[in-house]
Scaffold this active site. Structure first.
Site, short mmCIF file in Angstrom:
data_model
loop_
_atom_site.label_atom_id
_atom_site.label_comp_id
_atom_site.label_asym_id
_atom_site.label_seq_id
_atom_site.Cartn_x
_atom_site.Cartn_y
_atom_site.Cartn_z
N SER A 261 -63.41 -40.22 56.50
CA SER A 261 -62.28 -39.51 56.30
C SER A 261 -61.17 -39.82 55.62
CB SER A 261 -61.06 -38.63 57.38
OG SER A 261 -61.24 -40.38 58.44
N LYS A 262 -60.62 -39.15 55.11
CA LYS A 262 -59.13 -39.82 54.37
C LYS A 262 -58.37 -40.73 55.10
CE LYS A 262 -55.00 -38.59 51.44
NZ LYS A 262 -54.38 -39.38 52.17
#
Ligand code: GLU
Length: 501
Positions: A261-262
Site C-alpha cells: 500500500s501507499k
C-alpha cells in the site's frame, strides 16, 4: 489463436498503483508476444469515486513507461469510445435485453429497506444477501405484475436492475493462471447491473465493453477473481463467447504479508506510484521524479510475479515480449523489494550510453545553476557512474568537480592533518605549478618522487591533498581529480585549506 486483443481497464479513482502498472505491463507483453492489440479503457461509471486528473495521470504514466496502447482513450481506435461514461446509451440497450430475456429484473427496494434487512440479519448472526432464496420476498419485478412494474417506473420510483443468478448450479471456470475453479451459484448474489442514475455498474459495463471491443483475454488483478463466475454467467446470458481469464497474483508488502500500500511506501521511503501525484490536499512521490529509469521499473515489475524459469534478471523490453507467457505467472503473491528496485536502476544506468546520461545530468546541473561544459561532464560521468544508483548520485558523489569544498569533514581532518601538513602542501603545490604537463600520469609520478624525497608515506601527502580537493576522504584517484579540475583550481584549493586549517 484468433486475434489477441487485451485491455487495461483502470478506474480513474486516483494515482495508478504500481500493481495496476504491472497489470498494464502484463497485458502489454501478452499482446505484443502474440502480435495482438493492447487497449486502454477508462472505467469511470462510478461517479462517486471519480477523481479529476486521474485519467491524464494514467495516460502519462503509460507513456512514460513506454507501454503505449494501440487503441484507447487518448490513442484512437475503431471500437471506441473507450471511456465508459461516453458509452452510457450502449449499456442501457444491453441491460434491457437481459430484462427481456428474463436474466435481469427491476428491484424497487430502497436503500433504507435494504439497510434494515441487513440489520435484522446481523442481529441473528446472519448475512443478508439478495439472491435466489431471498428475492422472492422482496420488492421487485419478479413478484409484481407487469402493470405494477410499469406504473412504478412511470411514476419515477427509485429502481435498480439486478442480475438473476441461477439457483444452485455449479459453474465451471478456467483461469489461465489458477486452473479449474468451481463455484456454486448459491454463494453469489443478484448483483446490481444498472443504477437509478442511468449508469451501469462495473460488471455490466465491463462485460458489454469486452464483448464489443472484441477482447480475447482478460488479464487483471486477483481482486477480481470473485467476480469471474458472475462474468461467465453474464456472457452466457447474452449468448456471447466469453474471453479467457487470467487473474494476476497480488503484490505484497516488503515484509511479505498483506497487499502493498501507499503507507508501506511512506514508511520505507519508496514510491508506489509510477509518477508523482499532486492534488491540492494530497501528494505522493513517483518513480519518475525519484530518478528511476522507466525501463528499469518495467524490468523489475515484469519479474514481480513472472519469471521465464532461468537465472537471467536483466531483460530488454524486446526479450520480455519474446519470453512472456501467462503459464509462467505465479499463483502466489509476489513480495515487493525496494532494494532490488534500486539494484535494477543501478544496472540500467551501467547499460546506458554516457551521452544519454549526459542529457539528464546536464538538466540536473542547470537546475542547480551550475555552469559546466559537456566534455567535462562526460568525464565526470565516466568516472562516477559505476557507483551510481541514480543519475543524481553522479552529482552528489562528485559535487567537488564543480566547486571547492565549503568545509572539511572533521573525522577526515583529524586523520589527515598533521602539524607539518601545511608546509608539505605548499611545497607540493609549488612543484605542481612547475610541472610541464598537468596530467594524471605526471602528477602521480611527481607525488611518488615527492614522498620519496621527504621519506614519508604516500598517504601523508595524498590524504590532506584529497581533503583539500573534495572536503573528505572519498572520491576517485587524486591525480584524476586534479587533472580534471585543472592546475589553477588545484593550486587554489591547496592554498585554501592551508589558510583554513
Ligand atoms: N475497472 C477495474 C479496475 O479498476 C477493471 C477490472 C478488470 O480489468 O476487469 O481494476
Amino acid at each position: 489463436m484468433s486475434e489477441v486483443r487485451v485491455r487495461f481497464a483502470p478506474s480513474p479513482t486516483g494515482p495508478l498503483h504500481i500493481g495496476g502498472v504491472r497489470t498494464a505491463l502484463y497485458n502489454y507483453l501478452f499482446a505484443k508476444h502474440h502480435g495482438g492489440k493492447f487497449l486502454l479503457r477508462i472505467e469511470d461509471t462510478d461517479r462517486n469515486r471519480y477523481v479529476d486528473g486521474a485519467e491524464d495521470y494514467i495516460i502519462e504514466s503509460l507513456k512514460w513507461l513506454g507501454l503505449t496502447p494501440d487503441e484507447g482513450v487518448g490513442f484512437g481506435g475503431d471500437l471506441g469510445p473507450y471511456r465508459q461514461s461516453d458509452r452510457k446509451e450502449i449499456y442501457k440497450q444491453y441491460v434491457f435485453q437481459l430484462v427481456e430475456s428474463g436474466w435481469a429484473y427491476y428491484a424497487f427496494d430502497t436503500p433504507e429497506e435494504l439497510e434494515e434487512l441487513r440489520r435484522i440479519s446481523d442481529q441473528k448472526g446472519e448475512t443478508f444477501i439478495y439472491n435466489p432464496q431471498s428475492r422472492m420476498q422482496l420488492n421487485n419485478s419478479l413478484n409484481l405484475s407487469e402493470e405494477e412494474v410499469k406504473s412504478k417506473i412511470d411514476s419515477g420510483e427509485h429502481f435498480v436492475i439486478r442480475f438473476k443468478i441461477p439457483e444452485n448450479e455449479t459453474v465451471h471456470l478456467n483461469d489461465l493462471i489458477r486452473g479449474e475453479i468451481e463455484i456454486n451459484t448459491n454463494t453469489l448474489d443478484d448483483k446490481i447491473l444498472f443504477k437509478s442514475d442511468g449508469m451501469p455498474t462495473y460488471h455490466l459495463a465491463n462485460i458489454v465493453d469486452d464483448h464489443l471491443m472484441k477482447i480475447s483475454h482478460v488479464i487483471r488483478g486477483e481482486e477480481w477473481l470473485p467476480s469471474m463466475a458472475l462474468h461467465e454467467l453474464l456472457y452466457r446470458a447474452f449468448g456471447w463467447k466469453a474471453p479467457r481469464f487470467a487473474h494476476l497474483p497480488l503484490i505484497l508488502k516488503p515484509e511479505g504479508k498483506g497487499k502493498l500500500s501507499k503507507r508501506d511506501g511512506d514508511k520505507h521511503g519508496f514510491p508506489v506510484f509510477p509518477i508523482e501525484w499532486k492534488k491540492a490536499d494530497e501528494s505522493a512521490m513517483g518513480y519518475r521524479e525519484e530518478g528511476y529509469l522507466p525501463d528499469a521499473l518495467v524490468n523489475m515489475l515484469a519479474l514481480l510475479g513472472w519469471n521465464p524459469g532461468t537465472e537471467q534478471e536483466i531483460f530488454t523490453k524486446k526479450e520480455l515480449i519474446k519470453l512472456f507467457s501467462l503459464e509462467k505467472v505465479s499463483k502466489s503473491g509476489a513480495r515487493f523489494n525496494p532494494e532490488k528496485t534500486i539494484w535494477f536502476n543501478h544496472q540500467y544506468i551501467q547499460k546506458m550510453n554516457d551521452l544519454d546520461i549526459l542529457t539528464i545530468y546536464r538538466k540536473m546541473l542547470e537546475e542547480r545553476n551550475i555552469k559546466s561544459n559537456d566534455e567535462f561532464n562526460l568525464k565526470v560521468i565516466e568516472l562516477l557512474k559505476e557507483r551510481a544508483n541514480f543519475i543524481s548520485d553522479i552529482y552528489t558523489q562528485g559535487d567537488f568537480f564543480y566547486h571547492a569544498p565549503e568545509n572539511y569533514d572533521e573525522k577526515a581532518v583529524k586523520k589527515a592533518w598533521k602539524e607539518d601538513t601545511s608546509i608539505l602542501l605548499s611545497e607540493f603545490s609549488n612543484e605542481l605549478i612547475a610541472l610541464p604537463k598537468f596530467n594524471q600520469q605526471q602528477i602521480h609520478k611527481l607525488a611518488e618522487e615527492f614522498v620519496e624525497k621527504k621519506s614519508i608515506g604516500f598517504g601523508r601527502l595524498m590524504m590532506p591533498v584529497r581533503l583539500a580537493l573534495v572536503g573528505g576522504l572519498h572520491g576517485p584517484d587524486v591525480p584524476v581529480i586534479m587533472e580534471l579540475i585543472g592546475r589553477d583550481e588545484t593550486h587554489r584549493r591547496l592554498s585554501l585549506i592551508c589558510s583554513k586549517l
